[in-house]
Design an enzyme around this catalytic site. Sequence first.
Site, PDB file in Angstrom:
ATOM      1  N   ARG A 193       0.831  -1.206   0.000  1.00  0.00           N
ATOM      2  CA  ARG A 193       0.000   0.000   0.000  1.00  0.00           C
ATOM      3  C   ARG A 193       0.867   1.258   0.000  1.00  0.00           C
ATOM      4  NH1 ARG A 193      -3.685   2.106   4.690  1.00  0.00           N
ATOM      5  NH2 ARG A 193      -5.174   3.416   3.577  1.00  0.00           N
ATOM      6  N   HIS A 199       0.503   4.520  -2.429  1.00  0.00           N
ATOM      7  CA  HIS A 199       0.299   5.869  -1.886  1.00  0.00           C
ATOM      8  C   HIS A 199       1.481   6.785  -2.216  1.00  0.00           C
ATOM      9  CE1 HIS A 199      -3.182   5.193   1.163  1.00  0.00           C
ATOM     10  NE2 HIS A 199      -3.334   4.451   0.089  1.00  0.00           N
ATOM     11  N   ASP A 200       2.663   6.205  -2.378  1.00  0.00           N
ATOM     12  CA  ASP A 200       3.798   7.030  -2.798  1.00  0.00           C
ATOM     13  C   ASP A 200       3.638   7.426  -4.269  1.00  0.00           C
ATOM     14  OD1 ASP A 200       6.304   8.331  -2.683  1.00  0.00           O
ATOM     15  OD2 ASP A 200       7.256   6.596  -3.615  1.00  0.00           O
ATOM     16  N   PRO A 216      -7.390   8.178  -3.866  1.00  0.00           N
ATOM     17  CA  PRO A 216      -8.826   7.880  -3.990  1.00  0.00           C
ATOM     18  C   PRO A 216      -9.434   7.484  -2.643  1.00  0.00           C
ATOM     19  CG  PRO A 216      -7.494   6.129  -4.966  1.00  0.00           C
ATOM     20  CD  PRO A 216      -6.548   7.218  -4.600  1.00  0.00           C
ATOM     21  N   GLU A 223       3.384  14.224   3.631  1.00  0.00           N
ATOM     22  CA  GLU A 223       2.427  13.207   3.150  1.00  0.00           C
ATOM     23  C   GLU A 223       2.134  12.130   4.197  1.00  0.00           C
ATOM     24  OE1 GLU A 223       3.616  11.304  -0.620  1.00  0.00           O
ATOM     25  OE2 GLU A 223       4.342  13.248  -1.265  1.00  0.00           O
ATOM     26  N   ASP A 234       8.466   8.658  -5.840  1.00  0.00           N
ATOM     27  CA  ASP A 234       9.678   9.404  -5.494  1.00  0.00           C
ATOM     28  C   ASP A 234      10.025   9.317  -4.020  1.00  0.00           C
ATOM     29  OD1 ASP A 234       7.657  10.852  -4.380  1.00  0.00           O
ATOM     30  OD2 ASP A 234       8.369  12.813  -5.069  1.00  0.00           O
ATOM     31  N   ASN A 287      -2.777   8.413   4.968  1.00  0.00           N
ATOM     32  CA  ASN A 287      -1.521   7.703   5.240  1.00  0.00           C
ATOM     33  C   ASN A 287      -1.306   7.376   6.718  1.00  0.00           C
ATOM     34  OD1 ASN A 287      -0.731   7.519   2.602  1.00  0.00           O
ATOM     35  ND2 ASN A 287       0.371   9.479   2.614  1.00  0.00           N
ATOM     36  N   SER A 328       8.456  10.283  -1.582  1.00  0.00           N
ATOM     37  CA  SER A 328       8.063  11.457  -0.787  1.00  0.00           C
ATOM     38  C   SER A 328       7.192  11.055   0.403  1.00  0.00           C
ATOM     39  CB  SER A 328       7.339  12.486  -1.664  1.00  0.00           C
ATOM     40  OG  SER A 328       6.280  11.875  -2.369  1.00  0.00           O
ATOM     41  N   HIS A 375      -5.793  -5.673  -2.795  1.00  0.00           N
ATOM     42  CA  HIS A 375      -6.562  -5.829  -1.559  1.00  0.00           C
ATOM     43  C   HIS A 375      -6.751  -7.286  -1.169  1.00  0.00           C
ATOM     44  CE1 HIS A 375      -7.862  -1.620  -2.763  1.00  0.00           C
ATOM     45  NE2 HIS A 375      -7.160  -1.486  -1.658  1.00  0.00           N
ATOM     46  N   THR A 376      -6.186  -8.197  -1.963  1.00  0.00           N
ATOM     47  CA  THR A 376      -6.094  -9.594  -1.534  1.00  0.00           C
ATOM     48  C   THR A 376      -5.303  -9.661  -0.233  1.00  0.00           C
ATOM     49  OG1 THR A 376      -5.924 -10.147  -3.872  1.00  0.00           O
ATOM     50  CG2 THR A 376      -5.375 -11.896  -2.326  1.00  0.00           C
ATOM     51  N   GLY A 399       4.366  11.087  -8.076  1.00  0.00           N
ATOM     52  CA  GLY A 399       5.155  10.015  -8.672  1.00  0.00           C
ATOM     53  C   GLY A 399       5.842   9.154  -7.627  1.00  0.00           C
TER      54      GLY A 399
HETATM   55  C1  HEM Z   1      -8.714   1.837  -6.358  1.00  0.00           C
HETATM   56  C2  HEM Z   1      -8.617   2.741  -5.402  1.00  0.00           C
HETATM   57  C3  HEM Z   1      -8.299   2.339  -4.000  1.00  0.00           C
HETATM   58  C4  HEM Z   1      -9.023   2.641  -2.910  1.00  0.00           C
HETATM   59  C5  HEM Z   1     -10.300   3.485  -2.855  1.00  0.00           C
HETATM   60  C6  HEM Z   1      -8.372   2.019  -1.784  1.00  0.00           C
HETATM   61  C7  HEM Z   1      -8.804   2.106  -0.478  1.00  0.00           C
HETATM   62  C8  HEM Z   1      -8.297   1.383   0.566  1.00  0.00           C
HETATM   63  C9  HEM Z   1      -8.817   1.413   1.906  1.00  0.00           C
HETATM   64  C10 HEM Z   1     -10.004   2.247   2.374  1.00  0.00           C
HETATM   65  C11 HEM Z   1      -8.061   0.575   2.640  1.00  0.00           C
HETATM   66  C12 HEM Z   1      -8.230   0.277   4.111  1.00  0.00           C
HETATM   67  C13 HEM Z   1      -7.558   1.334   4.923  1.00  0.00           C
HETATM   68  C14 HEM Z   1      -8.088   1.373   6.323  1.00  0.00           C
HETATM   69  O1  HEM Z   1      -9.023   0.648   6.653  1.00  0.00           O
HETATM   70  O2  HEM Z   1      -7.530   2.179   7.105  1.00  0.00           O
HETATM   71  C15 HEM Z   1      -7.076  -0.005   1.776  1.00  0.00           C
HETATM   72  C16 HEM Z   1      -6.143  -0.934   2.155  1.00  0.00           C
HETATM   73  C17 HEM Z   1      -5.161  -1.428   1.323  1.00  0.00           C
HETATM   74  N1  HEM Z   1      -4.896  -1.027   0.030  1.00  0.00           N
HETATM   75 FE1  HEM Z   1      -6.086   0.149  -1.087  1.00  0.00          FE
HETATM   76  N2  HEM Z   1      -7.262   1.361  -2.219  1.00  0.00           N
HETATM   77  C18 HEM Z   1      -7.174   1.529  -3.572  1.00  0.00           C
HETATM   78  C19 HEM Z   1      -6.194   1.044  -4.402  1.00  0.00           C
HETATM   79  C20 HEM Z   1      -5.094   0.325  -3.974  1.00  0.00           C
HETATM   80  C21 HEM Z   1      -3.971  -0.032  -4.802  1.00  0.00           C
HETATM   81  C22 HEM Z   1      -3.808   0.383  -6.254  1.00  0.00           C
HETATM   82  C23 HEM Z   1      -3.136  -0.773  -4.035  1.00  0.00           C
HETATM   83  C24 HEM Z   1      -1.794  -1.360  -4.375  1.00  0.00           C
HETATM   84  C25 HEM Z   1      -1.405  -1.682  -5.591  1.00  0.00           C
HETATM   85  C26 HEM Z   1      -3.749  -0.882  -2.718  1.00  0.00           C
HETATM   86  C27 HEM Z   1      -3.236  -1.602  -1.675  1.00  0.00           C
HETATM   87  C28 HEM Z   1      -3.850  -1.741  -0.441  1.00  0.00           C
HETATM   88  C29 HEM Z   1      -3.403  -2.680   0.575  1.00  0.00           C
HETATM   89  C30 HEM Z   1      -2.279  -3.697   0.425  1.00  0.00           C
HETATM   90  C31 HEM Z   1      -4.221  -2.466   1.689  1.00  0.00           C
HETATM   91  C32 HEM Z   1      -4.122  -3.178   3.032  1.00  0.00           C
HETATM   92  C33 HEM Z   1      -3.191  -2.350   3.924  1.00  0.00           C
HETATM   93  C34 HEM Z   1      -2.866  -2.988   5.264  1.00  0.00           C
HETATM   94  O3  HEM Z   1      -3.324  -4.084   5.564  1.00  0.00           O
HETATM   95  O4  HEM Z   1      -2.107  -2.346   6.029  1.00  0.00           O
HETATM   96  N3  HEM Z   1      -4.912  -0.186  -2.723  1.00  0.00           N
HETATM   97  N4  HEM Z   1      -7.212   0.522   0.508  1.00  0.00           N
END
Ligand code: HEM
Length: 199
Positions: free
Chosen positions: A64, A68-69, A163, A90, A76, A96, A78, A193-194, A74
């Site tokens: 994640r 977020h970086d 997002p 950030e 980078d 974050n 940051s 999110h797997t 980009g």
């Molecule tokens: C499509 C837009 C996306 C949205 C709206 C989104 C939103 C979120 C949210 C709301 C969470 C949970 C955070 C929390 O409960 O505090 C999350 C977790 C996570 N996101 Fe996303 N995400 C997006 C795209 C991505 C992308 C592109 C990646 C990586 C390539 C990613 C990787 C992750 C991972 C790995 C977690 C689990 C983090 C943890 O267990 O510490 N997400 N995301």
Amino acid sequence: MAAQDTKNLFLSALLLLSIAVFSCQAALDTHYYDQTCPQAEYIVAQTVRNASIYDSKSPARLLRMFFHDCFIRGCDASILLDSTPGNKAEKDGPPNISVRSFYVIDDAKTKLEKACPHTVSCADVIAMAARDVVTMTGGPYWSVLKGRKDGRVSKASDTTNLPPPFLNANQLIQTFAKRGLGIKDLVALSGAHTLGFSH
Ligand code: HEM
């Protein structure tokens, strides 16, 4: 879709995330550190692997962190910069707050500085770490393009461009399109999110 196709889609989307549109920089190269720091990949992989043994949440957090970086200014690094009295970075922006395990990147960077001082960028360390956690957790392996430069600007206010969880599909598509990422990229990257948690 076959499992292999899904993996390939995720792989190409993550590659795009890391190189395509986020910043203007010289061409990246998988062999970038071959002469200057041939141990770089090994050092990062070992650090990430060791961390995951003691901190099972670290793989998801590192993946994640990369997203977020990259989405802000980009890829980078940051996101690693700390806030100062005059600047909220950030890292301290609302989306974050729940990104953790920065210590893994710091640890890898410390080891890299001993092995090959002033050579490997933190931005490349995050990119390699993200690849390593995907591979470690059963996803595909890919050769990471390297040669990113570290940014010096980091503003919490920019994190409003990440997002938020309440966007609908069209809004998500638009958000990704602004960074040159298509619908397939959005779907494949959402497969991240797997791993990890969500409230
Ligand atoms: C499509 C837009 C996306 C949205 C709206 C989104 C939103 C979120 C949210 C709301 C969470 C949970 C955070 C929390 O409960 O505090 C999350 C977790 C996570 N996101 Fe996303 N995400 C997006 C795209 C991505 C992308 C592109 C990646 C990586 C390539 C990613 C990787 C992750 C991972 C790995 C977690 C689990 C983090 C943890 O267990 O510490 N997400 N995301």
